[in-house]
Motif scaffolding. Structure first.
Motif, short mmCIF file in Angstrom:
data_model
loop_
_atom_site.label_atom_id
_atom_site.label_comp_id
_atom_site.label_asym_id
_atom_site.label_seq_id
_atom_site.Cartn_x
_atom_site.Cartn_y
_atom_site.Cartn_z
N GLU A 67 0.66 -1.27 -0.02
CA GLU A 67 0.08 0.08 0.03
C GLU A 67 0.86 1.38 0.05
O GLU A 67 1.67 1.51 0.91
N ALA A 69 0.48 4.59 0.59
CA ALA A 69 0.72 5.28 1.63
C ALA A 69 1.44 4.88 2.91
O ALA A 69 2.26 5.70 3.45
N ALA A 70 1.40 3.50 3.02
CA ALA A 70 2.06 2.85 4.11
C ALA A 70 3.58 2.77 3.78
O ALA A 70 4.34 3.02 4.69
N TYR A 95 -0.51 13.31 8.92
CA TYR A 95 -1.37 11.92 8.99
C TYR A 95 -2.80 12.19 8.44
O TYR A 95 -3.40 11.39 7.83
N ARG A 96 -3.28 13.40 8.64
CA ARG A 96 -4.79 13.66 8.45
C ARG A 96 -4.62 13.71 6.65
O ARG A 96 -5.71 12.98 6.30
N PHE A 99 -3.79 10.19 4.75
CA PHE A 99 -5.20 9.13 4.73
C PHE A 99 -6.54 9.78 4.05
O PHE A 99 -7.13 8.86 3.80
N ALA A 102 -5.31 8.80 0.76
CA ALA A 102 -5.45 7.34 0.58
C ALA A 102 -7.13 6.74 0.67
O ALA A 102 -7.27 5.58 0.12
N GLY A 103 -7.80 7.50 1.37
CA GLY A 103 -9.18 7.01 1.58
C GLY A 103 -9.98 7.91 0.39
O GLY A 103 -10.61 7.48 -0.47
N TYR A 159 2.86 11.00 -1.38
CA TYR A 159 1.44 10.41 -1.83
C TYR A 159 0.33 11.38 -2.17
O TYR A 159 -0.24 11.07 -3.25
#
Length: 206
Positions: A67, A69-70, A95-96, A99, A102-103, A159
């Motif tokens: 993945e 982002a990871a 982090y906000r 993700f 990524a989401g 990312y």
């Protein structure tokens, strides 16, 4: 910088371009394995690395990370000398938005590419609400700063920036001023240029 072996599994015509850019930003030494779509990606050997049969993946110190982002977050933490991990005051934004991209952004763009149009009731269940709202939120953030965490480039920009850069290239993002300006800043980076040149050289001639 870690001296442990790192193997990068990718295909130049894939999201592996994101991970390669992250590797170059981190200054990581790596061996690469090009995984072809016609068979090898679903082979037993590669499924032992990533049971999803998708690229990219990295194996470092015997541990697998998949993945994009990871992988970006892992590389920022593992190669601290590159200065790409968030400072304490940057963690919330880092982090906000990592993700969020990524989401909600990933899902909104994929649904749009698949021709899916949600009803008002379905929007309540979808994490991204609707495509326009997700784009508006990202646009508003990028109007207020140069990078995800403010004036400083971090791994979150690899990312988030890849989502924006690809979105503009493939017309899945609207050409808003903030998106275009952000993409231009990222394309000027040496590591971006180097990683793209490597993948371009690996592309099939057709």
């Amino acid at each position: 910088m870690s001296s442990s072996p790192l193997t990068f599994y990718t295909n130049p015509m894939s999201r592996g371009q994101i991970a390669r850019w992250a590797l170059h930003e981190a200054g990581a030494d790596y061996d690469q394995q090009i995984i072809e779509y016609d068979g090898k990606m679903k082979s037993a050997d590669y499924l032992a690395v990533n049971p999803m049969g998708k690229v990219p993946a990295i194996v470092h110190n015997g541990k697998t990370v998949t993945e994009c982002a990871a992988i970006c977050a892992y590389l920022a933490d593992t190669f601290p000398d590159a200065g790409l991990a968030p400072k304490s005051e940057e963690r919330a934004d880092y982090y906000r938005w990592l993700f969020f991209a990524a989401g909600p952004i990933e899902q909104a763009v994929m649904d749009r590419n698949l021709g899916l149009s949600l009803t008002a009731e379905q929007e309540r269940s979808a994490g991204y609400g609707n495509y326009d709202r997700a784009m508006d939120v990202l646009d508003e953030m990028l109007q207020s700063r140069s990078y995800v965490c403010g004036d400083r480039f971090t791994m979150a920009d690899v990312y988030v920036g890849s989502q924006v850069d690809w979105g503009l290239q493939f017309k899945s993002f609207p050409e808003r001023d903030s998106f275009v300006a952000y993409s231009e800043r990222l394309r000027a980076r040496d590591a971006y240029k180097e990683s793209k040149a490597v993948d371009a050289a690996l592309m099939p001639e057709s």
